[in-house]
Design an enzyme around this catalytic site. Structure first.
Site, PDB file in Angstrom:
ATOM      1  N   LYS A 189      -2.325  -0.727  -7.187  1.00 19.60           N
ATOM      2  CA  LYS A 189      -1.828  -0.958  -5.871  1.00 19.60           C
ATOM      3  C   LYS A 189      -1.000  -2.193  -5.624  1.00 19.60           C
ATOM      4  O   LYS A 189      -1.688  -3.284  -5.940  1.00 19.60           O
ATOM      5  CB  LYS A 189      -2.417  -0.507  -4.814  1.00 19.60           C
ATOM      6  N   ARG A 191       1.520  -4.312  -2.874  1.00 23.97           N
ATOM      7  CA  ARG A 191       2.150  -4.388  -1.523  1.00 23.97           C
ATOM      8  C   ARG A 191       3.070  -5.160  -1.276  1.00 23.97           C
ATOM      9  O   ARG A 191       2.834  -6.502  -1.653  1.00 23.97           O
ATOM     10  CB  ARG A 191       0.860  -4.521  -0.291  1.00 23.97           C
ATOM     11  N   ASP A 216     -12.549   3.572  -0.489  1.00 22.55           N
ATOM     12  CA  ASP A 216     -12.146   2.332   0.068  1.00 22.55           C
ATOM     13  C   ASP A 216     -12.954   1.754   0.703  1.00 22.55           C
ATOM     14  O   ASP A 216     -13.890   2.402   1.408  1.00 22.55           O
ATOM     15  CB  ASP A 216     -10.696   2.399   0.347  1.00 22.55           C
ATOM     16  N   GLY A 222      -3.678   3.788   6.879  1.00 30.76           N
ATOM     17  CA  GLY A 222      -3.881   5.074   6.219  1.00 30.76           C
ATOM     18  C   GLY A 222      -2.584   5.181   4.861  1.00 30.76           C
ATOM     19  O   GLY A 222      -3.066   5.991   4.406  1.00 30.76           O
TER      20      GLY A 222
HETATM   21  C1  R5P Z   1      -6.800  -3.249   0.789  1.00 29.52           C
HETATM   22  O1  R5P Z   1      -7.138  -4.211  -0.132  1.00 29.52           O
HETATM   23  C2  R5P Z   1      -8.080  -2.400   1.296  1.00 29.52           C
HETATM   24  O2  R5P Z   1      -9.282  -2.484   0.754  1.00 29.52           O
HETATM   25  C3  R5P Z   1      -7.295  -1.243   2.028  1.00 29.52           C
HETATM   26  O3  R5P Z   1      -6.967  -0.466   0.947  1.00 29.52           O
HETATM   27  C4  R5P Z   1      -6.400  -1.499   2.631  1.00 29.52           C
HETATM   28  O4  R5P Z   1      -6.677  -2.338   3.833  1.00 29.52           O
HETATM   29  C5  R5P Z   1      -6.269  -0.098   3.643  1.00 29.52           C
HETATM   30  O5  R5P Z   1      -5.119  -0.303   4.356  1.00 29.52           O
HETATM   31  P1  R5P Z   1      -4.167   0.739   5.060  1.00 29.52           P
HETATM   32  O6  R5P Z   1      -4.722   1.933   5.415  1.00 29.52           O
HETATM   33  O7  R5P Z   1      -3.197   0.142   6.013  1.00 29.52           O
HETATM   34  O8  R5P Z   1      -3.206   1.110   3.698  1.00 29.52           O
END
Ligand code: R5P
Length: 292
Positions: A189, A191, A216, A222
């Site tokens: 992933k 970002r 996670d 989400g």
């Molecule tokens: C990121 O490093 C975390 O482990 C989660 O994947 C993340 O915080 C999830 O955030 P969201 O639900 O906003 O995608």
């Protein structure tokens, strides 16, 4: 031993106190109309080992202030030992200075908590372990994924596979994979920090007739979980379970997950919610007993 269930962890605090066979000290708490917090410890804590259980989920700043007020009051009231349990420890994303001049929020919070008299702290699946390095008191991270894994096992999944949506969650996937006796892997992933948009790369797989557990540490907006669900659904997955320790579930996160194809959202009561199927009370009580 006395337990104070903080304003954000009232039910979890009561459950944990029962498991510890400890008395509960109630709180009087409220927020004044202009937004400031009021706390009163409704009992005698002098000479006692006091355990404050209080999560710091949104509104994080108010939760933190409540924690500081509880700690300072308990210290003034001459508690013998203070254990802090923050099931969800906010600000752990800012565990270092990424750009010059940034405040290291996790460090600031650690310094305040210990200066207010905490003797030890327990957190659960903290976002980054580096945040704990700022404590000079014993600081322990507990792993609730084991309890989530046990719950997933009870569902009797069909030929399951466990997926971490990014490499940071691979340890969680390994834990659940071992409990389910199932293979585990991670997606990649990235970002975009300007737009917050997620780009996720899955692995080529045929998931027909297989159930998938995506694991996670937290579900915030989400976006991460929904993207991972969409990928495995396109690959033919039968049922997809979205499991995370901390259900922040901001805005329409639930909607995103269900419309992406989640069979069930599974989470814990580090943040109380309608998807807090798994309680972390036993995890906390066992850790406290072990530390005595
Ligand atoms: C990121 O490093 C975390 O482990 C989660 O994947 C993340 O915080 C999830 O955030 P969201 O639900 O906003 O995608």
């Amino acid at each position: 031993m006395l337990v104070i269930p903080g304003p954000s962890s009232q039910i979890l605090g009561i459950k944990t106190a029962k498991l510890l066979d400890a008395d509960i000290i109630p709180l009087d708490f409220r927020t004044f109309p202009e937004g400031t917090s009021y706390i009163r410890i409704d009992g005698d804590v002098a000479g006692e080992h006091v355990i404050i259980i209080h999560s710091t989920y949104p509104n994080q700043n108010e939760r933190l202030m409540q924690l500081y007020l509880m700690l300072d009051a308990v210290k003034d009231m001459k508690a013998d030992k203070i254990t802090v349990v923050t099931p969800y420890f906010s600000y752990a994303r800012q565990h270092r200075r990424f750009k010059p001049g940034e405040a290291i929020s996790a460090k600031t919070i650690a310094e305040i908590i210990q200066s207010l008299g905490a003797n030890e702290i327990f957190v659960i699946n903290i976002h980054n372990m580096e945040a704990l390095t700022y404590f000079t008191i014993p600081a322990t991270n507990l792993d609730a994924m084991v309890d989530i894994g046990k719950y997933l096992k009870s569902l009797d999944l069909m030929d399951p596979i466990v997926i971490a949506p990014d490499d940071g969650a691979i340890k969680l996937a390994e834990t659940v994979g071992n409990i389910l006796d199932a293979p585990y892997l991670n997606f990649e992933k990235h970002r975009d920090f300007e737009t917050n948009a997620i780009v996720m790369e899955g692995k080529e797989m045929d998931l027909r007739d297989r159930d998938v557990a995506i694991v996670d540490d937290m579900i915030a907006t989400g976006g991460t979980m929904a993207e991972a669900i969409s990928i495995v659904k396109r690959q033919g997955a039968r049922k997809v379970y979205a499991a995370a320790v901390h259900p922040l579930l901001i805005g329409n996160a639930r909607f995103k997950l269900i419309t992406a194809g989640a069979e069930e959202i599974i989470s814990t009561d580090t943040i109380p919610s309608d998807v807090s199927t798994v309680s972390v009370s036993t995890l906390i009580a066992d850790a406290i007993k072990k530390s005595l």
